[in-house]
Design an enzyme around this catalytic site. Structure first.
Site, PDB file in Angstrom:
ATOM      1  N   ASP A  48      66.939  26.569 -53.706  1.00 46.52           N
ATOM      2  CA  ASP A  48      65.524  26.503 -54.074  1.00 46.52           C
ATOM      3  C   ASP A  48      65.130  27.856 -54.666  1.00 46.52           C
ATOM      4  O   ASP A  48      65.099  28.870 -53.962  1.00 46.52           O
ATOM      5  CB  ASP A  48      64.677  26.183 -52.825  1.00 46.52           C
ATOM      6  CG  ASP A  48      63.216  25.934 -53.195  1.00 46.52           C
ATOM      7  OD1 ASP A  48      62.861  26.088 -54.383  1.00 46.52           O
ATOM      8  OD2 ASP A  48      62.428  25.589 -52.296  1.00 46.52           O
TER       9      ASP A  48
ATOM     10  N   LYS B 211      55.150  30.584 -59.608  1.00 44.56           N
ATOM     11  CA  LYS B 211      54.853  31.969 -59.227  1.00 44.56           C
ATOM     12  C   LYS B 211      55.229  32.954 -60.326  1.00 44.56           C
ATOM     13  O   LYS B 211      54.447  33.837 -60.651  1.00 44.56           O
ATOM     14  CB  LYS B 211      55.595  32.355 -57.936  1.00 44.56           C
ATOM     15  CG  LYS B 211      55.803  31.225 -56.951  1.00 44.56           C
ATOM     16  CD  LYS B 211      54.646  30.969 -56.042  1.00 44.56           C
ATOM     17  CE  LYS B 211      54.842  29.645 -55.329  1.00 44.56           C
ATOM     18  NZ  LYS B 211      54.184  29.476 -54.094  1.00 44.56           N
TER      19      LYS B 211
ATOM     20  N   TRP C  55      60.370  26.654 -45.551  1.00 42.85           N
ATOM     21  CA  TRP C  55      59.061  26.283 -46.088  1.00 42.85           C
ATOM     22  C   TRP C  55      58.677  24.917 -45.508  1.00 42.85           C
ATOM     23  O   TRP C  55      59.484  23.989 -45.530  1.00 42.85           O
ATOM     24  CB  TRP C  55      59.151  26.225 -47.619  1.00 42.85           C
ATOM     25  CG  TRP C  55      57.906  25.803 -48.319  1.00 42.85           C
ATOM     26  CD1 TRP C  55      56.639  26.230 -48.079  1.00 42.85           C
ATOM     27  CD2 TRP C  55      57.819  24.872 -49.401  1.00 42.85           C
ATOM     28  NE1 TRP C  55      55.770  25.628 -48.948  1.00 42.85           N
ATOM     29  CE2 TRP C  55      56.463  24.792 -49.772  1.00 42.85           C
ATOM     30  CE3 TRP C  55      58.756  24.108 -50.103  1.00 42.85           C
ATOM     31  CZ2 TRP C  55      56.014  23.968 -50.807  1.00 42.85           C
ATOM     32  CZ3 TRP C  55      58.317  23.301 -51.123  1.00 42.85           C
ATOM     33  CH2 TRP C  55      56.955  23.232 -51.471  1.00 42.85           C
TER      34      TRP C  55
HETATM   35  C1  LMR Z   1      53.370  28.373 -50.058  1.00 42.39           C
HETATM   36  O1  LMR Z   1      54.420  28.369 -49.410  1.00 42.39           O
HETATM   37  O2  LMR Z   1      52.307  28.820 -49.599  1.00 42.39           O
HETATM   38  C2  LMR Z   1      53.365  27.857 -51.484  1.00 42.39           C
HETATM   39  O3  LMR Z   1      54.650  27.524 -51.859  1.00 42.39           O
HETATM   40  C3  LMR Z   1      52.354  26.790 -51.696  1.00 42.39           C
HETATM   41  C4  LMR Z   1      52.708  25.486 -51.046  1.00 42.39           C
HETATM   42  O4  LMR Z   1      52.708  24.469 -51.759  1.00 42.39           O
HETATM   43  O5  LMR Z   1      52.945  25.423 -49.835  1.00 42.39           O
END
Ligand code: LMR
Length: 417
Positions: free
Chosen positions: A218, A253, A137
């Site tokens: 996570d 979520k 991420w």
């Molecule tokens: C995402 O990955 O789109 C979500 O977790 C929102 C974010 O804060 O990036």
């Protein structure tokens, strides 16, 4: 020393926009009537809305009549919420809970948990390196890195094979040293949707014990892969074997509490005494950052977790969300298979949660946005929950049109990119 300017902020320059969040702003300004938002990871229902869950509405109603004060929360946050999340995460009967080796504090969403966790790691060992999956991420890097920790990457997703490259992952993690931290996605890997199986969790547990690294899990999507219990099997197994572990939990979520910034940091220590010392450290980090957390989301989620009928309502809604995402994955694969592209998208069926990489070219991502009003992250990550039975045809036809065009143009050698 930096260039001195006349004013304090005069030397600051504009930063690039956030690669994920900026998509929402761009999408809002999009004028194509058929536009589709597959960008930010937000659950959407068949009608394309992100509704407040019925269990949440009911808990809010009850809270309205029962919350008698807006005095500060205690720094660790709401204890009913913290313990409810601990049980959900680890299972009520987990040995580490009865041994009182896990403490948790309420945080400002999963991001807050990751950030407080990073500060705690730094207090434990300022030379600690945090190993993150490649890809991961996008916000993991600044969240952990800005606490001053060095970030290393381990290979995770094989873009050719459309699966986890577990051998490459294990081999890279041979370089991890005692005192380092390895960040793992609990389930619904963001951005790939490719999840570790139980056997792989077992191997990583053995490696953690051998190399003496601390796992940092996570958990942002519990309940959205296979089920609340099934999704937890990997980290529960790991937790039962390793001495120390951190877990960042988000309620954005699975409770749909995005804007309430509701999360938890759980820290597992080697002993009960050590757990108490760690808790005091975590509380001092929180005090130095924001003092105490907000109450609303935690009181709601805590109430749901502690009330039989609300819990039943919530789990049924969560299952419905998961089923809808799985159904969209099926329809997507079928429709793309019917298109003229010779590509195989079957891998999307075996991935979990909101995200999958489409694996198309970056120029195609731009064309989908500019010519068709279809928005996704540049990495080709799509939020499958942004699809529904009304927009999926437009999406698959647009995508197939681009893929066919690129295939024929390649055959023609006409230089189409
Ligand atoms: C995402 O990955 O789109 C979500 O977790 C929102 C974010 O804060 O990036």
């Amino acid at each position: 020393m930096g260039r001195v300017s006349k004013t304090l902020f005069g030397q600051l320059t504009a930063l690039p926009a956030d690669p994920i969040l900026s998509l929402s702003t761009a999408f809002a300004a999009e004028t194509n009537p058929n536009k589709i938002d597959l960008g930010v990871g937000i659950y959407r229902d068949e009608a394309g809305r992100t509704p407040v869950m019925a269990a949440v509405l009911e808990a809010e109603e009850r809270l309205l009549h029962s919350e008698g004060s807006k005095a500060y929360m205690v720094p660790a946050g709401d204890e009913a919420f913290n313990s409810g999340i601990r049980d959900l995460l680890l299972g009520k009967d987990h040995a580490v809970l009865s041994q009182a080796r896990v403490n948790s504090i309420q945080t400002l969403g999963g991001c807050g948990a990751l950030r407080i966790g990073a500060e705690l790691i730094k207090r434990g060992n300022s030379a600690s390196r945090v190993w993150v999956s490649d890809p991961t991420w996008a916000n993991h890097l600044p969240l952990l890195g800005s606490a001053g920790l060095a970030i290393e990457k381990y290979p995770y997703y094989d873009y050719e094979g459309r699966r986890i490259d577990f051998d490459a992952m294990l081999s890279a993690l041979q370089q991890v040293e005692a005192g380092d931290v390895v960040l793992l996605h609990g389930c619904c890997h963001n951005p790939s949707g490719a999840d570790l199986n139980l056997e792989q969790w077992q191997k990583l547990t053995e490696l953690a014990l051998e190399k003496r690294f601390t796992p940092f899990i996570d958990v942002a999507y519990q309940g959205l892969a296979i089920g609340l219990e099934e999704d937890a099997a990997g980290w529960r197994l790991m937790s039962s074997k390793v001495p120390e572990m951190l877990i960042a939990i988000s309620c954005s979520k699975n409770f749909g509490l995005y804007r309430e910034r509701t999360g938890v940091l759980c820290v597992q220590a080697e002993s009960k005494r050590q757990a108490q010392a760690i808790k005091s450290q975590v509380l001092s980090i929180a005090r130095q950052s924001y003092s105490m957390p907000p109450s609303h989301g935690a009181l709601i989620a805590g109430m749901i977790l502690g009330d039989e009928s609300l819990y039943a309502q919530w789990t049924s809604e969560l299952s419905e969300m998961r089923r809808r995402i799985v159904a969209m994955r099926e329809v997507l694969v079928e429709r793309l298979g019917d298109g003229c592209s010779d590509r195989n998208f079957d891998f999307i069926r075996s991935e979990f949660g909101m995200f999958s990489f489409l694996g198309i070219g970056s120029e195609q991502v731009v064309r989908l946005r500019e010519e068709f009003g279809i928005y996704m992250v540049d990495s080709t990550r799509i939020n499958v929950a942004g699809l529904n039975r009304s927009n999926i045809e437009y999406f698959t036809e647009s995508l197939s049109a681009l893929l066919c065009q690129s295939r024929y143009c390649r055959l023609d050698n006409s230089g189409f990119i």
